[in-house]
Design an enzyme around this catalytic site. Structure first.
Site, PDB file in Angstrom:
ATOM      1  N   ARG A  94      51.382  50.706   2.479  1.00 37.74           N
ATOM      2  CA  ARG A  94      50.477  52.023   3.208  1.00 37.74           C
ATOM      3  C   ARG A  94      51.410  53.047   2.565  1.00 37.74           C
ATOM      4  NH1 ARG A  94      50.662  46.950   4.247  1.00 37.74           N
ATOM      5  NH2 ARG A  94      52.692  47.412   5.359  1.00 37.74           N
ATOM      6  N   CYS A 139      52.807  47.910  12.880  1.00 35.70           N
ATOM      7  CA  CYS A 139      53.270  48.766  11.765  1.00 35.70           C
ATOM      8  C   CYS A 139      53.071  50.099  11.901  1.00 35.70           C
ATOM      9  CB  CYS A 139      52.440  48.024  10.578  1.00 35.70           C
ATOM     10  SG  CYS A 139      52.647  49.113   9.166  1.00 35.70           S
ATOM     11  N   THR A 184      53.705  52.629   9.654  1.00 39.28           N
ATOM     12  CA  THR A 184      53.050  53.413   8.558  1.00 39.28           C
ATOM     13  C   THR A 184      51.609  53.351   8.622  1.00 39.28           C
ATOM     14  OG1 THR A 184      55.201  53.206   7.447  1.00 39.28           O
ATOM     15  CG2 THR A 184      53.101  54.101   6.096  1.00 39.28           C
ATOM     16  N   THR A 189      59.934  54.695   6.997  1.00 41.26           N
ATOM     17  CA  THR A 189      59.541  54.613   5.833  1.00 41.26           C
ATOM     18  C   THR A 189      59.287  55.891   5.103  1.00 41.26           C
ATOM     19  OG1 THR A 189      57.098  54.324   6.036  1.00 41.26           O
ATOM     20  CG2 THR A 189      58.277  52.252   5.836  1.00 41.26           C
ATOM     21  N   LYS A 230      61.309  42.656   4.169  1.00 39.28           N
ATOM     22  CA  LYS A 230      60.048  42.023   3.771  1.00 39.28           C
ATOM     23  C   LYS A 230      60.249  40.946   2.810  1.00 39.28           C
ATOM     24  CE  LYS A 230      57.172  46.401   4.281  1.00 39.28           C
ATOM     25  NZ  LYS A 230      56.182  45.793   5.293  1.00 39.28           N
ATOM     26  N   CYS A 251      60.193  51.814  11.957  1.00 39.75           N
ATOM     27  CA  CYS A 251      59.577  50.924  10.912  1.00 39.75           C
ATOM     28  C   CYS A 251      59.836  49.520  11.348  1.00 39.75           C
ATOM     29  CB  CYS A 251      60.019  50.895   9.557  1.00 39.75           C
ATOM     30  SG  CYS A 251      59.349  49.631   8.356  1.00 39.75           S
TER      31      CYS A 251
END
Length: 235
Positions: free
Chosen positions: A51, A85, A87, A129, A169, A199
């Site tokens: 994203r 999520c 973003t 982010t 991640k 985030c």
């Protein structure tokens, strides 16, 4: 409480955040037995294009993949959708325009979480982010509620925040605690009364170490609470 309705979870962004959302949804739900929990379907698709890259550097548009997940949740009989999520909410309006199901907005949930924590005004720190910050997903909504939003500098984003998110991640969760805690403490030192973990990888890193000495709005928990309120409204 009335009988719970079926919740759809559009996950995989990243996979650990979606799985953690399911765990937190379960742990936060007031329940005495299996049947008291919320019927939920998790659509975890890590193939959704990045994203932040889509917004900042001309990366592949994630909307088709997001809508593929939404169509699957529609077909499964879900009554609402939660997206763990932050973003991805840059495409909130486009997604909501293409589905009849209500999509629970993670930023509104986070704002409600601040109120639950007793933080009703003043400066708020925001860790997120680069894509979320660039789209002003939090700044505009929180400022409309009377908050002042403090964000990391560009140098801090490159040196601290984004590497820590990437670490989560990559399943290096424990390594993410120290840099994320450093950034949160820095925002508090600049006057933030609370820090929003904007985030869904960030709460995972922060939870890997000692609690911070000031309020933090965990957006995974905030979205889980919003989902519980939707699925099992008081009455």
């Amino acid at each position: 409480m009335t009988e719970a309705r079926m919740l759809g979870v559009l996950g995989g962004m990243g996979p650990l955040a979606g799985a953690t959302f399911m765990q937190r949804l379960t742990l936060l739900t007031p329940a005495q037995r299996d049947q008291d929990h919320i019927p939920t379907i998790l659509w975890s698709d890590p193939r959704v294009p990045d994203r932040t890259a889509a917004r900042l550097s001309g990366g592949e548009d994630p909307l088709p993949a997001l809508m593929r997940g939404i169509r699957g949740l529609e077909a499964a009989g879900c009554g609402a959708i939660a997206i763990p999520c932050n973003t991805a909410h840059g495409w909130f309006e486009a997604m909501q325009a293409q589905t009849r199901l209500p999509i629970l907005h993670i930023v509104e949930a986070a704002a409600d979480e601040l109120l639950r924590l007793g933080v009703t005004q003043g400066p708020i720190g925001l860790m997120a982010t680069k894509g979320t910050l660039a789209m002003r997903l939090y700044q505009d909504r929180l400022e409309s509620r009377g908050f002042e939003v403090l964000v990391p500098s560009a140098e801090e984003m490159d040196r601290i925040v984004m590497p820590a998110i990437d670490g989560v991640k990559a399943n290096r969760v424990a390594e993410a605690y120290a840099p994320l805690a450093e950034m949160a403490v820095a925002l508090a030192a600049r006057g933030a009364r609370a820090v929003v973990l904007g985030c869904t990888e960030i709460p995972l890193g922060i939870s890997a170490g000692p609690p911070l000495p000031f309020p933090v709005a965990d957006t995974i928990d905030a979205l889980a609470r919003a989902a519980i309120a939707w699925a099992k409204p008081a009455g």
